[in-house]
Enzyme design. Structure first.
Site: not given
Length: 328
Positions: A13, A15-16, A37, A75, A80, A98, A167
């Site tokens: 992702a 953010i990672a 992955s 993920l 999660h 989060k 999202r």
């Protein structure tokens, strides 16, 4: 420091790739040793780009790697709980993005798994690791802004054109309350040192985006007649702000979760900007996580805190879809 916490990452992702992995690399305590992955080529490409030694084509393989101490999970939200629990059952410490889960019941199951397996589980609210929130708490405790009367938090951005984004899958835990509303909710709980008692939320539910909340505005009622008013959105101009209002003054945090760490105090003594060190919050998060995992310090934020945050989020979502005030 020669001792290192050896990290594995499940998923590639953004953010990672752009924040958390670079933050771990900048930390004093961590090193990223593997990434997984479900698409091996993607894992290999990401590993090559970020200088990660090992790439796996399945999540199961990375959990079986005995050379890893901790797993970071960025993920989609609906995965999660499953992969956090599986990682903890494999004896790994877990840092989970989060919101930690889809609801408080899932979060509690994760907390129970951490206790059962004797590992550290943390929710990745990186902003809480920056020392400015302790500085803010000290100013409040000093009485400079008087008694607290309320808080207002906002976190919005506009990504509505990316219709295939995770999202915007309701069954995957999509929506703005999950994605960014969780920040002002957690910040209010942190600052007030209390749990909310009720939630009332109005939301823009978009049929174009699987009826997730693309914008939400709400109020969380706390003890002592103090409330958080907040708004969050994924179809609005960008901002991430926090205001703490007292009887004698207020604290303004123009970039409350990401960006410039400085904040402004308005009080009887006038207006002043409180300068804060520019620190990588993701590196701070990695260092704090490692020291807790090693037993060198106690956790300020336990899995029980994550469960409590999910209870507030649950109430906000229920209120948004039912258009009713919901007790917590």
């Amino acid at each position: 420091m020669t001792r290192k916490l050896r990290w594995g990452v499940i998923g590639c992702a953004g953010i990672a790739v752009h924040q958390v992995i670079p933050g771990i690399k900048l930390s004093e305590t961590g090193e990223v040793k593997a990434i997984a992955s479900r698409d091996l080529a993607k894992a290999e490409e990401t590993a090559a780009k970020l200088g990660i030694p090992k790439a796996y084509g399945s999540y199961e393989e990375i959990l079986a790697d005995s050379e890893l101490d901790a797993i970071y999970i960025p993920l989609p939200n609906h995965l999660h709980m499953e992969w956090s629990i599986r990682a903890m059952e494999a004896g790994k410490h877990v840092l989970c993005e989060k919101p930690i889960a889809l609801n408080a019941e899932e979060a509690q199951r994760m907390a129970d798994a951490a206790k059962k397996n004797g590992v550290h589980l943390a929710e990745a609210f990186m902003y809480r690791q920056h020392p400015r929130y302790k500085a803010i708490a000290e100013i409040i405790a000093s009485g400079e802004i008087g008694e607290l009367r309320g808080l207002h938090g906002a976190f919005t951005f506009n990504n509505a054109g990316d219709s295939k984004n995770v999202r915007y899958r309701r069954d995957w835990g999509g929506g703005s309350i999950y994605d960014v509303g969780c920040y002002p909710i957690s910040a209010a709980r942190l600052i007030l040192g209390a749990e909310p008692e009720a939630a009332t939320v109005h939301a823009l539910l978009s049929p174009e985006h699987d009826n997730v909340d693309m914008m939400a505005s709400g109020i969380l009622e706390f003890p002592n007649k103090v409330a958080l008013t907040f708004d969050c959105g994924m179809w609005a101009a960008f901002r991430n702000t926090l205001e703490i209002l007292g009887t004698e003054g207020r604290i303004e945090v123009p970039e409350a979760y990401i960006g410039n760490p400085n904040f402004i105090v308005h009080s009887k003594g006038g207006k002043r900007e409180v300068e804060q060190p520019v620190l990588n919050q993701y590196a701070l998060q990695a260092d704090t996580f490692a020291r807790i995992a090693w037993g060198e310090q106690e956790a300020d934020f336990t899995p029980a805190d994550a469960v409590a945050n999910m209870k507030a989020i649950d109430a906000c979502l229920e209120s948004a879809y039912s258009r009713k005030r919901v007790g917590i």
